[in-house]
Structure formats: structure tokens, C-alpha cells
Design an enzyme around this catalytic site. Structure first.
Site, short mmCIF file in Angstrom:
data_model
loop_
_atom_site.label_atom_id
_atom_site.label_comp_id
_atom_site.label_asym_id
_atom_site.label_seq_id
_atom_site.Cartn_x
_atom_site.Cartn_y
_atom_site.Cartn_z
N PHE A 97 -21.31 30.81 16.83
CA PHE A 97 -20.97 31.25 18.19
C PHE A 97 -19.87 32.30 18.25
O PHE A 97 -19.60 32.84 19.31
CB PHE A 97 -20.67 30.08 19.13
CG PHE A 97 -19.57 29.15 18.69
CD1 PHE A 97 -18.25 29.50 18.82
CD2 PHE A 97 -19.89 27.89 18.20
CE1 PHE A 97 -17.24 28.63 18.45
CE2 PHE A 97 -18.89 27.01 17.82
CZ PHE A 97 -17.56 27.38 17.94
N ARG B 296 -13.06 21.13 12.13
CA ARG B 296 -12.29 21.26 13.38
C ARG B 296 -10.80 20.97 13.13
O ARG B 296 -9.94 21.58 13.72
CB ARG B 296 -12.89 20.28 14.39
CG ARG B 296 -12.02 19.78 15.50
CD ARG B 296 -12.13 20.72 16.68
NE ARG B 296 -11.55 20.18 17.90
CZ ARG B 296 -10.25 20.15 18.15
NH1 ARG B 296 -9.39 20.59 17.27
NH2 ARG B 296 -9.82 19.67 19.31
N GLU C 234 -21.22 25.66 14.89
CA GLU C 234 -21.34 24.21 14.98
C GLU C 234 -22.44 23.79 14.01
O GLU C 234 -23.51 24.41 13.97
CB GLU C 234 -21.71 23.86 16.43
CG GLU C 234 -21.64 22.41 16.78
CD GLU C 234 -20.26 21.93 17.19
OE1 GLU C 234 -19.26 22.65 17.06
OE2 GLU C 234 -20.18 20.77 17.64
N GLU D 181 -23.41 28.80 26.81
CA GLU D 181 -24.00 28.50 25.49
C GLU D 181 -24.25 27.00 25.42
O GLU D 181 -23.52 26.22 26.05
CB GLU D 181 -23.02 28.87 24.37
CG GLU D 181 -22.73 30.35 24.28
CD GLU D 181 -21.67 30.68 23.21
OE1 GLU D 181 -21.38 31.86 23.02
OE2 GLU D 181 -21.12 29.74 22.60
N ARG E 241 -17.62 21.26 14.47
CA ARG E 241 -17.23 22.67 14.47
C ARG E 241 -16.89 23.10 13.05
O ARG E 241 -16.24 22.35 12.32
CB ARG E 241 -16.00 22.83 15.36
CG ARG E 241 -15.60 24.26 15.60
CD ARG E 241 -14.56 24.30 16.71
NE ARG E 241 -14.26 25.65 17.10
CZ ARG E 241 -13.66 25.94 18.26
NH1 ARG E 241 -13.36 24.98 19.11
NH2 ARG E 241 -13.38 27.17 18.57
N LYS F 255 -23.74 23.44 24.30
CA LYS F 255 -22.66 22.74 23.58
C LYS F 255 -23.35 21.74 22.66
O LYS F 255 -23.84 20.71 23.10
CB LYS F 255 -21.71 22.03 24.55
CG LYS F 255 -20.52 21.37 23.85
CD LYS F 255 -19.55 20.76 24.85
CE LYS F 255 -18.24 20.28 24.26
NZ LYS F 255 -18.25 19.67 22.96
N LYS G 201 -15.91 23.58 29.10
CA LYS G 201 -17.01 22.76 28.60
C LYS G 201 -17.54 21.95 29.77
O LYS G 201 -16.77 21.47 30.60
CB LYS G 201 -16.59 21.87 27.44
CG LYS G 201 -15.39 20.99 27.66
CD LYS G 201 -15.09 20.19 26.41
CE LYS G 201 -13.72 19.56 26.50
NZ LYS G 201 -13.34 18.84 25.27
N ARG H 5 -5.88 25.76 24.63
CA ARG H 5 -6.92 25.22 25.50
C ARG H 5 -6.77 25.90 26.85
O ARG H 5 -5.68 25.90 27.41
CB ARG H 5 -6.73 23.70 25.65
CG ARG H 5 -7.94 23.00 26.24
CD ARG H 5 -7.70 21.52 26.39
NE ARG H 5 -7.74 20.78 25.14
CZ ARG H 5 -8.85 20.47 24.45
NH1 ARG H 5 -10.02 20.87 24.89
NH2 ARG H 5 -8.77 19.78 23.34
P1 ATP Z 1 -14.99 17.94 22.25
O1 ATP Z 1 -14.39 16.61 21.93
O2 ATP Z 1 -15.61 18.01 23.62
O3 ATP Z 1 -15.91 18.44 21.17
P2 ATP Z 1 -12.77 19.61 21.33
O4 ATP Z 1 -11.39 19.21 21.68
O5 ATP Z 1 -13.20 19.48 19.91
O6 ATP Z 1 -13.78 18.92 22.35
P3 ATP Z 1 -13.17 21.83 23.05
O7 ATP Z 1 -12.81 23.25 22.96
O8 ATP Z 1 -12.53 21.06 24.13
O9 ATP Z 1 -12.96 21.16 21.65
O10 ATP Z 1 -14.74 21.73 23.23
C1 ATP Z 1 -15.54 22.61 22.51
C2 ATP Z 1 -16.10 21.94 21.28
O11 ATP Z 1 -17.49 21.92 21.39
C3 ATP Z 1 -15.78 22.74 20.04
O12 ATP Z 1 -14.63 22.26 19.37
C4 ATP Z 1 -17.03 22.64 19.21
O13 ATP Z 1 -16.91 21.61 18.25
C5 ATP Z 1 -18.11 22.22 20.17
N1 ATP Z 1 -19.13 23.24 20.45
C6 ATP Z 1 -20.45 23.01 20.48
N2 ATP Z 1 -21.11 24.10 20.81
C7 ATP Z 1 -20.22 25.09 21.01
C8 ATP Z 1 -20.29 26.45 21.40
N3 ATP Z 1 -21.44 27.03 21.69
N4 ATP Z 1 -19.12 27.13 21.51
C9 ATP Z 1 -17.93 26.54 21.25
N5 ATP Z 1 -17.80 25.27 20.89
C10 ATP Z 1 -18.91 24.54 20.77
#
Ligand code: ATP
Length: 543
Positions: free
Chosen positions: A314, A244, A274, A222, A229, A224, A392, A386
Site C-alpha cells: 500500500f 508492525r 499487509e 483501500e 503489517r 483494510k 480506519k 496517529r
Molecule cells: P489495528 O489494530 O486496527 O490494525 P494499528 O494500531 O495496527 O490498528 P492503525 O493505523 O490504527 O494501526 O490501523 C491500520 C492498520 O491496518 C495497519 O497497521 C495495518 O496493519 C492494517 N492495514 C490493512 N490494510 C491496510 C491498508 N490498505 N493501508 C494501511 N494499513 C492497512
């Protein structure tokens, strides 16, 4: 007596836990302590144990930082000779009060209350109060050990305890239910609409081969999106949206609330997605602006016009009274597609073909997104975890920067120069201009080594900071370059983290301000800039 357990006893448990590295010993120590607690003490004790005073809130909610502690401790001669017993409940009450102090004069009030707590405390209690305030418990108690201890103490199956914790996202609450109410109540723990749950998280991968091998063939890729979030709870006409960090942001994004009400075809649901801010040319705006939009609760109408938001869904975790977290991701995604139009869904490609996946990655970047998420088709949704069920994938950019100063650490990092001021080279003036600070990324050994090194190149110092000759180069990873008026360079790094110390590099080889500017501009190749909007004016005011 119930409710009278001294914090000192808990502090002694912390000491014992820090002394052993054996998981089973830790578990037994925690278990025997939990048995002695009254019902109301369990939740705060477990929260303290895991280092999260308020598990459901932003860890910075106390707003008592290293500097405040330093101020209190530097000439703290008032320590009372006869100590009053502080109970676990009183300690929690005090933390509660500190967290509630807001607005004008609150810094001073927080400092005073912290000081009076520390004055009453024995040195052992003081040590752990400070660690709790700074959010640095580090007594080697991982969540798994506490979950095991709760299961042992209550004689309830570990898997049930883990599941309840995923749904509640609060170990203290789980412990209280397991220990005092029993297995039936624990089994009945369910997701409650309008109470946010912790989001499932992804591991970073730089390698598509790894993704395919872990996901055994086909993977759901998907986009990103570089947005924020959101967790959307809805029931009939009521909608609440959480960020988030599980903050209620419903008020800041009313157009998304309306959209959900109109376009989601369900009686009740918990959705994840998102939210992306769009600028000119329909390109996504950098994260920095979106965050300002999220914080705004005034002049929303203007904001809606100037910084339009788009929602990409998503996941669906709950639908029409059914909890879906145990269903495979592919089924959840199919269900999601039955309750909304395709343009509300994240862009997706299911493939087992590496070159197709690479093309999709390039396409995501070209459209201004961060990269890809790769989700195992058969994976369940594990809140708060996690793991490799989700990866990612994003391009990494690093900078070689020079350390120009370092702040003394407190708490666990006491005695070490551990917060480093990072600078890039201004090749015209031959100066080093700071872009940010970080204490992230180094091991204890490296802290120790670099402290010695920095002291040898000291040029001046004050109580908090040692300034040094610009000699040590470090490789720094970061999320984004932002414009900033706090630094002479005019830029600041978001989420900087030291990858490694580059003793092999000379400061003259460090990255330059010109490269920083180029990288900043490059961010806009596929992203929109803000022109003449209220947010732009906010940005100017910040300057
Ligand atoms: P990051 O700082 O990279 O956003 P994170 O710690 O918030 O990381 P991770 O699970 O590591 O969270 O990375 C996924 C993040 O990417 C999600 O928290 C969300 O905000 C974002 N995101 C964007 N597109 C998507 C998607 N299609 N599915 C899930 N998460 C997505």
C-alpha cells in the site's frame, strides 16, 4: 562529571514534572536538566523521561510484571540503610541486563536483579524504577514537550527536531545529535535502509461524512486487510522485512522475500504492505494463525504449503535513493504502481461519493477483510503518528460481560482493583464463564468507584485477586474471539477494552456463551478455518 549524574536527580525531575500541568514549565525543567548531562547520558535520560526504556524494542522486553514487583515488595525488609549512588548510566545498564536474560531460570534471575536494584534505591528512585519496569511513567510528559525542550536547549528549529524524530523514531538519539553534534548532523538525519521506521497510523472513524469532510472531497479508500503489517526494505538482492512492532521477521516468511526479489522492479526501496494468510476457498485466515506463522522459524517449508501468504502493498516511502515521505499519498501510490504488477497492490477506490464508498466497504467485509482505510490524497507520510490523514473504518462489535473477579493493581494503579476478569453467561448451567481480563478503558474516577463497589460484593480473596458476586455488567469492545484452552468457556477475547460500566444492566442480560460461539462462527462467514494443517496441530497442542 560527565557520566556521573545520579538517577536520583532524574527522579527529582520526574517529581517536579508530575507536579506541574503547565507545558512551558515542563519544557523549561527538562531543558535545564538536559543541559547538565554528559553525551552518553542524554539518550538513556530521555528514554526514561518518555517512559520507553528501549524505544526501538517491544515495551514488554523487560518481562518484569506487576506480580514480580509484588513478590519483591511484599516482604522487602532488606532495604539497605546506607544507599549507594546509582547513576543514570548504571540504571540503564541494569535494565539492559534484565532485558537480555532469556530462557530457563530467567524469571528468577530477572527478579533477583530487580530486587538488588530496588534494595539500593531510595524510596523516590524506587518509585520511578518500578514505573519504568512496568511501563507506566505517567508524569505527563508527552513527546511534544520533550521535542520542544530539545529544540530550546539546542536552539535548533522545532520542525527539524520533529522531522529527525520521525525518521529515527528514537527521541534519545535525536536529543543526543541535536545537543552534542548540532544542526548540520540533525539535518543530515535520513532514513537508513534496513533500519525500520515507525509506521504511520490511522484514527478510527465510524462516519463516512467525517472522512469526506476532513479529507476535503475525494478520498483514497483501500481494503483494510486483516493481516500483519510489513515494512519491506530492499537493496539489490538484499531484503529485510519488519513487523508492525519493528521486529525482523525475514526468516519466517521466505516466500515473501523471494516474491519481493522477483517482482519488485527497483534498485532499492522501502515498501509497506499487509501480509494475509489464506486458508481453504481462498478466504483469509484469522489473525491468530497468521501470528503463529510469523513466529515460526522451523518447518517453514511445510508452513508455506499449508498456510500460503499473500502480500498486498500500500505504500512506498523510499525509492531509488529518494525519500518520498513528503510526497502526497496519491503520488506515492502512483510510483508504487510503476514498480510492481497490479495484483500486488491493495484494492483501492478513489471517490467523493458516499454511496460508492459504502458499497466498497460492504464488498471489503464480504471478502473477509476488516473494513476500509481512507487516506487523504494529498497527505504526506508521518512516521509514528496517529492522525486523521488516514482513517480506519470497521464495524464495531461489543459484548456485555460480567465482572467475576479483579486483581489488585500495582504502580500507578496501586490500591485499586484494576484488572477485571470478564465472563459471559452459560445459560444452561447458570454459571458465568471467564473469557479474558482487561484493565483498559476506565478513567481514574471509574477505577476508584468500581473498587469500592467490588469490595462490597466480595466472596473470597487471595493476595492478588478479589472474587466477587457476578453483579457488575460492563460493555466490552474487542478485536476478535479466539479459541482458548485457558478458559473454561473455550474462548478468549483479543484486545478487550471496557467501553462503559452498565449499571443499568442486570447480569441476566449479559451476553451468553451461545452468542460468543455464534460470533466466533460469524467470523468465519468470510474467513477460512484451519483444517488438518500443522498450525491446526499447534492449536491442538495449545489446548
Ligand atoms: P489495528 O489494530 O486496527 O490494525 P494499528 O494500531 O495496527 O490498528 P492503525 O493505523 O490504527 O494501526 O490501523 C491500520 C492498520 O491496518 C495497519 O497497521 C495495518 O496493519 C492494517 N492495514 C490493512 N490494510 C491496510 C491498508 N490498505 N493501508 C494501511 N494499513 C492497512
Amino acid at each position: 562529571m560527565a557520566g556521573e549524574t545520579a538517577f536520583l536527580e532524574l527522579a527529582r525531575l520526574f517529581e517536579a514534572l508530575e507536579e506541574t500541568t503547565k507545558r512551558n514549565e515542563k519544557k523549561a525543567l527538562i531543558s535545564s536538566f538536559l543541559k547538565r548531562l554528559g553525551e552518553e547520558e542524554i539518550q538513556p535520560a530521555v528514554s526514561f523521561l518518555t517512559g520507553r526504556v528501549f524505544p526501538e524494542a517491544d515495551p514488554r522486553i523487560l518481562e518484569v510484571g506487576e506480580r514480580t514487583i509484588w513478590e519483591i515488595m511484599k516482604d522487602n525488609k532488606q532495604t539497605l540503610l546506607i544507599k549507594k549512588k546509582i547513576t543514570i548510566l548504571e540504571a540503564m545498564e541494569c535494565f539492559n541486563e534484565i532485558s537480555k536474560m532469556k530462557g530457563k531460570g530467567s524469571r528468577r534471575k530477572k527478579q533477583n536483579l530487580t530486587e538488588s536494584l530496588l534494595n539500593q534505591a531510595t524510596s523516590l528512585e524506587k518509585k520511578y524504577f518500578i514505573r519504568l519496569l512496568l511501563g507506566e511513567m505517567r508524569i505527563g510528559v508527552v513527546e511534544g514537550v520533550t521535542l520542544g525542550a530539545i529544540a530550546d536547549t539546542s536552539s535548533i528549529e522545532l520542525s527539524l527536531v520533529i522531522r529527525a524524530n520521525m525518521l529515527l523514531g528514537n527521541l534519545g538519539k535525536v536529543a543526543k545529535i541535536a545537543l552534542k553534534r548540532g544542526i548540520e548532523d540533525l539535518k543530515n538525519v535520513n532514513l537508513t535502509l534496513f533500519q525500520p521506521i515507525k509506521p504511520m497510523l490511522a484514527e478510527m472513524s465510524y462516519d463516512l461524512e467525517e472522512v469526506f469532510s476532513k479529507h476535503e472531497g475525494q478520498t483514497g479508500f483501500e481494503y483494510k486487510y486483516d493481516g500483519a503489517r510489513v515494512q519491506i526494505h530492499l537493496k539489490k538482492d538484499k531484503v529485510k522485512i519488519f513487523s508492525r512492532s519493528l521486529k525482523d521477521v525475514t526468516m519466517s516468511i521466505p516466500e515473501i522475500v523471494e516474491l519481493v526479489k522477483k517482482q519488485i522492479n527497483a534498485e532499492d526501496a522501502l515498501l509497506e504492505g499487509e501480509v494475509v494468510a489464506y486458508g481453504t476457498d481462498n478466504k483469509p485466515l484469522p489473525f491468530q494463525y497468521l501470528m503463529r506463522r510469523f513466529r515460526r522459524i522451523h518447518q517453514i517449508e511445510v508452513m508455506i504449503r499449508e498456510v500460503p501468504l499473500k502480500l498486498y502493498l500500500f505504500d512506498v516511502l523510499y525509492l531509488n535513493e529518494e525519500l518520498l515521505i513528503d510526497k502526497p499519498y496519491n503520488d506515492r501510490r502512483r510510483l508504487l504502481s510503476t514498480i510492481c504488477k497490479p495484483d500486488l497492490l491493495v484494492e483501492r477506490l478513489v471517490t467523493a461519493n458516499i454511496s460508492e464508498a459504502k458499497d466498497f466497504f460492504e464488498k471489503a467485509l464480504k471478502h473477509g477483510h476488516e473494513g476500509l482505510m481512507a487516506k487523504a490524497l494529498n497527505s504526506d507520510y508521518t512516521p509514528g503518528k496517529r492522525g486523521k490523514k488516514w482513517f480506519k473504518i470497521k464495524p464495531v462489535e461489543t459484548l456485555d460481560l460480567v465482572i467475576t473477579a479483579a486483581d489488585w493493581g500495582y504502580g500507578r494503579r496501586r490500591g485499586w482493583l484494576s484488572n477485571y476478569h470478564l465472563a459471559a453467561r452459560d445459560e444452561e448451567k447458570g454459571e458465568y464463564l471467564n473469557l479474558g481480563k482487561t484493565f483498559k478503558g476506565l478513567t481514574d474516577n471509574e477505577f476508584f468507584e468500581i473498587t469500592n463497589h467490588l469490595q462490597k460484593i466480595k466472596t473470597k480473596e487471595n493476595r492478588y485477586t478479589v472474587y466477587v458476586e457476578p453483579k457488575i455488567v460492563v460493555e466490552v469492545a474487542f478485536n476478535e474471539i479466539q479459541k482458548s484452552r485457558n478458559y473454561k468457556a473455550g474462548f478468549a477475547l483479543r484486545f478487550a477494552r471496557i467501553n462503559r460500566i452498565r449499571y443499568d444492566k442486570h447480569p441476566e442480560n449479559a451476553d451468553t456463551i451461545t452468542r460468543i460461539r455464534e460470533l466466533y462462527e460469524k467470523q468465519f462467514k468470510f474467513k477460512a478455518k484451519l483444517e488438518n494443517t500443522s498450525l491446526k496441530k499447534d492449536e491442538m497442542k495449545d489446548k
